[in-house]
Design a protein around this motif. Structure first.
Motif, PDB file in Angstrom:
ATOM      1  N   LYS A 122      30.659  54.104  30.959  1.00 18.27           N
ATOM      2  CA  LYS A 122      31.939  54.634  30.496  1.00 18.27           C
ATOM      3  C   LYS A 122      32.951  54.799  31.620  1.00 18.27           C
ATOM      4  N   LYS A 123      32.634  54.306  32.796  1.00 17.71           N
ATOM      5  CA  LYS A 123      33.544  54.425  33.932  1.00 17.71           C
ATOM      6  C   LYS A 123      34.741  53.503  33.735  1.00 17.71           C
ATOM      7  N   ILE A 124      35.943  53.986  34.084  1.00 19.63           N
ATOM      8  CA  ILE A 124      37.171  53.192  33.998  1.00 19.63           C
ATOM      9  C   ILE A 124      37.458  52.613  35.380  1.00 19.63           C
ATOM     10  N   ARG A 125      37.611  51.304  35.432  1.00 15.45           N
ATOM     11  CA  ARG A 125      37.774  50.611  36.709  1.00 15.45           C
ATOM     12  C   ARG A 125      39.174  50.004  36.845  1.00 15.45           C
ATOM     13  N   PHE A 126      39.808  50.323  37.976  1.00 15.35           N
ATOM     14  CA  PHE A 126      41.098  49.745  38.339  1.00 15.35           C
ATOM     15  C   PHE A 126      40.863  48.726  39.451  1.00 15.35           C
ATOM     16  N   LEU A 127      41.702  47.690  39.500  1.00 14.24           N
ATOM     17  CA  LEU A 127      41.531  46.652  40.515  1.00 14.24           C
ATOM     18  C   LEU A 127      42.869  46.249  41.125  1.00 14.24           C
ATOM     19  N   PHE A 128      42.890  46.224  42.455  1.00 12.97           N
ATOM     20  CA  PHE A 128      44.002  45.674  43.233  1.00 12.97           C
ATOM     21  C   PHE A 128      43.564  44.309  43.731  1.00 12.97           C
ATOM     22  N   ILE A 129      44.380  43.269  43.504  1.00 14.30           N
ATOM     23  CA  ILE A 129      44.080  41.926  44.009  1.00 14.30           C
ATOM     24  C   ILE A 129      45.251  41.450  44.851  1.00 14.30           C
ATOM     25  N   GLY A 130      44.965  41.036  46.083  1.00 10.93           N
ATOM     26  CA  GLY A 130      46.040  40.506  46.919  1.00 10.93           C
ATOM     27  C   GLY A 130      45.677  40.570  48.382  1.00 10.93           C
ATOM     28  N   ARG A 131      46.555  40.026  49.208  1.00 11.37           N
ATOM     29  CA  ARG A 131      46.371  40.147  50.654  1.00 11.37           C
ATOM     30  C   ARG A 131      46.545  41.611  51.036  1.00 11.37           C
ATOM     31  N   LEU A 132      45.676  42.104  51.907  1.00 13.50           N
ATOM     32  CA  LEU A 132      45.670  43.528  52.239  1.00 13.50           C
ATOM     33  C   LEU A 132      46.687  43.793  53.336  1.00 13.50           C
ATOM     34  N   MET A 133      47.851  44.258  52.881  1.00 13.77           N
ATOM     35  CA  MET A 133      48.984  44.471  53.771  1.00 13.77           C
ATOM     36  C   MET A 133      49.961  45.438  53.115  1.00 13.77           C
ATOM     37  N   ASP A 134      50.865  45.995  53.918  1.00 16.37           N
ATOM     38  CA  ASP A 134      51.835  46.972  53.417  1.00 16.37           C
ATOM     39  C   ASP A 134      52.658  46.417  52.266  1.00 16.37           C
TER      40      ASP A 134
ATOM     41  N   LYS B  24      40.657  64.486  40.930  1.00 12.78           N
ATOM     42  CA  LYS B  24      40.776  65.100  39.611  1.00 12.78           C
ATOM     43  C   LYS B  24      39.854  64.465  38.579  1.00 12.78           C
ATOM     44  N   ASN B  25      39.490  63.212  38.810  1.00 12.14           N
ATOM     45  CA  ASN B  25      38.735  62.468  37.810  1.00 12.14           C
ATOM     46  C   ASN B  25      37.663  61.625  38.480  1.00 12.14           C
ATOM     47  N   LYS B  26      36.419  62.013  38.336  1.00 12.04           N
ATOM     48  CA  LYS B  26      35.308  61.302  38.985  1.00 12.04           C
ATOM     49  C   LYS B  26      34.860  60.076  38.189  1.00 12.04           C
ATOM     50  N   ASN B  27      35.358  59.943  36.958  1.00  9.56           N
ATOM     51  CA  ASN B  27      34.899  58.859  36.085  1.00  9.56           C
ATOM     52  C   ASN B  27      35.767  57.609  36.217  1.00  9.56           C
ATOM     53  N   VAL B  28      36.388  57.424  37.385  1.00  8.29           N
ATOM     54  CA  VAL B  28      37.198  56.235  37.625  1.00  8.29           C
ATOM     55  C   VAL B  28      36.734  55.568  38.915  1.00  8.29           C
ATOM     56  N   GLU B  29      37.018  54.293  39.022  1.00  4.09           N
ATOM     57  CA  GLU B  29      36.675  53.545  40.235  1.00  4.09           C
ATOM     58  C   GLU B  29      37.862  52.681  40.632  1.00  4.09           C
ATOM     59  N   PHE B  30      38.250  52.748  41.890  1.00  8.88           N
ATOM     60  CA  PHE B  30      39.368  51.953  42.397  1.00  8.88           C
ATOM     61  C   PHE B  30      38.815  50.832  43.271  1.00  8.88           C
ATOM     62  N   GLN B  31      38.969  49.603  42.805  1.00  8.19           N
ATOM     63  CA  GLN B  31      38.438  48.449  43.508  1.00  8.19           C
ATOM     64  C   GLN B  31      39.549  47.694  44.242  1.00  8.19           C
ATOM     65  N   ILE B  32      39.147  46.959  45.274  1.00  6.02           N
ATOM     66  CA  ILE B  32      40.088  46.172  46.073  1.00  6.02           C
ATOM     67  C   ILE B  32      39.487  44.798  46.299  1.00  6.02           C
TER      68      ILE B  32
ATOM     69  N   VAL C 245      37.702  40.282  37.563  1.00  6.39           N
ATOM     70  CA  VAL C 245      38.626  40.771  36.539  1.00  6.39           C
ATOM     71  C   VAL C 245      37.883  41.069  35.236  1.00  6.39           C
ATOM     72  N   LYS C 246      36.895  40.271  34.923  1.00 10.00           N
ATOM     73  CA  LYS C 246      36.120  40.443  33.688  1.00 10.00           C
ATOM     74  C   LYS C 246      35.547  41.848  33.553  1.00 10.00           C
ATOM     75  N   GLU C 247      35.171  42.458  34.683  1.00  6.07           N
ATOM     76  CA  GLU C 247      34.450  43.729  34.645  1.00  6.07           C
ATOM     77  C   GLU C 247      35.333  44.970  34.753  1.00  6.07           C
ATOM     78  N   ILE C 248      36.641  44.784  34.846  1.00  6.29           N
ATOM     79  CA  ILE C 248      37.497  45.967  35.039  1.00  6.29           C
ATOM     80  C   ILE C 248      38.307  46.247  33.773  1.00  6.29           C
ATOM     81  N   ASP C 249      39.006  47.375  33.788  1.00  4.25           N
ATOM     82  CA  ASP C 249      39.797  47.786  32.629  1.00  4.25           C
ATOM     83  C   ASP C 249      41.294  47.580  32.847  1.00  4.25           C
TER      84      ASP C 249
END
Length: 366
Positions: free
Chosen positions: A192-204, A221-229, A264-268
């Protein structure tokens, strides 16, 4: 018919324009590609196997060393003389400027694609003034300049780099998206974890700092989320920053992918906090896979993500605004999310097909 293509990345060319190259081959055109060799997985070999010749040329994408740029111009001049193409197609800033200038000097027909403005061109600085003059000189004999969004096109016209009544200018939907490659796929993860994803060159300039700050605040505030890069390190400082955040379980770095569909398939939800875009391929591809989209309200993103209709937008460079939209997404119920996702999918399918882009090139060259 012989076509020479100049770009600063073989990866970008292969991922977003290989269908165009293969259409040229189908039409019995001879195709030569020149770029730096940044090939992580046999992209060059795949092109060669399909009858495309590859020439390696170093392009310092972010450098401002005039000696290196003069060397690039000299390389392009020698290459165009040797190859003697009927058309030269250019993508990205330095190939657009120096490839066009070389083509112009050698009286070769050329077509440009402005994939984005870049920060330097938009600043009030000496470098910006120089770039505008260089574009004006280089583009003056272009057969056609393709733009990926209306704001970029207007910028060139308003700054008198181009003259809309005298030059062939055409708006296209970015690189388009191949709907046969990017389509909805079921997640294999069933938690039930909600996953966010950033895709791109790692820069400002890709908005990574804002993304990381939001990840820190929201994870408190919310432990049930995951931030991916996902993406390569363009600015080395982020190696240490992301490593420390991983140790605190705030983000999860996935490395570099040759097929983002698997991630991308595995994220929300995809988050694109970029400062500037031509037309965001990440948003097009992810939307075509029926993922929720959150993006900066900038040209190149806002054409795809219409706030509250096809996704959520936030003020660029504003981490508080981004955080508010992430929290808004988390509060949406399943029906509300699915409605927005379906709206986005239909909108992309009807307006951003890669086939439309290919046809524009074929019409111009034919």
């Amino acid at each position: 018919m012989k076509i020479l293509i100049l770009t600063n990345s073989i990866v970008g060319l292969y991922k977003f324009r290989k269908e165009l190259l293969y259409r040229f081959i189908e039409n019995k055109y001879e195709v030569v590609v020149s770029s730096p060799n940044d090939d992580p997985k046999d992209y060059i070999l795949n092109l060669k196997n399909n009858g495309i010749e590859y020439l390696e040329t170093f392009v310092d994408r972010r450098g401002v060393n005039p000696l290196k740029d003069l060397k690039l111009l000299k390389n392009y001049l020698n290459m165009i003389k040797t190859q003697d193409p009927d058309y030269v197609l250019t993508y990205t800033i330095k190939p657009n400027i120096y490839g066009s200038l070389a083509s112009k000097l050698l009286r070769k027909k050329y077509i440009n694609n402005v994939t984005g403005l870049g920060t330097s061109l938009q600043q009030d600085s000496l470098l910006s003034k120089i770039l505008k003059k260089m574009y004006k000189v280089s583009f003056s004999k272009s057969e056609c300049i393709f733009f990926q969004n209306q704001v970029n096109m207007s910028f060139f016209i308003e700054n008198k780099i181009l003259f809309s009544d005298k030059q062939s200018i055409k708006l296209i939907p970015g690189s388009g998206v191949n709907l046969e490659v990017f389509y909805p796929r079921k997640k294999s993860l069933v938690d039930k974890k909600i996953r966010f994803l950033f895709i791109g060159r790692l820069m400002d300039e890709k908005g990574l700092k804002e993304y990381l700050e939001c990840a820190k605040n929201i994870k408190e505030k919310n432990k049930n989320v995951e931030f991916q890069i996902l993406g390569p390190f363009e600015e080395k400082k982020y190696k240490e920053i992301i490593k420390k955040l991983e140790e605190k379980n705030i983000v999860n770095y996935l490395g570099v992918s040759t097929d983002i569909r698997e991630q991308v398939k595995e994220i929300d939800c995809i988050i694109n906090p970029s400062w500037h875009e031509g037309m965001s391929n990440v948003l097009l591809e992810s939307g075509a896979m029926k993922k929720f989209l959150i993006a900066s309200e900038i040209p190149g993103c806002k054409e795809i993500v219409i706030n509250n209709k096809t996704g959520l937008t936030f003020e660029v460079k504003n981490e508080k605004s981004l955080e508010e939209q992430i929290l808004k997404y988390l509060k949406l119920d399943e029906v509300e999310r699915e409605n927005i996702i379906e709206n986005c999918y239909s909108y992309i399918k009807n307006n951003f097909s890669r086939e439309k882009v290919i046809e524009e090139y074929i019409k111009k060259i034919s």
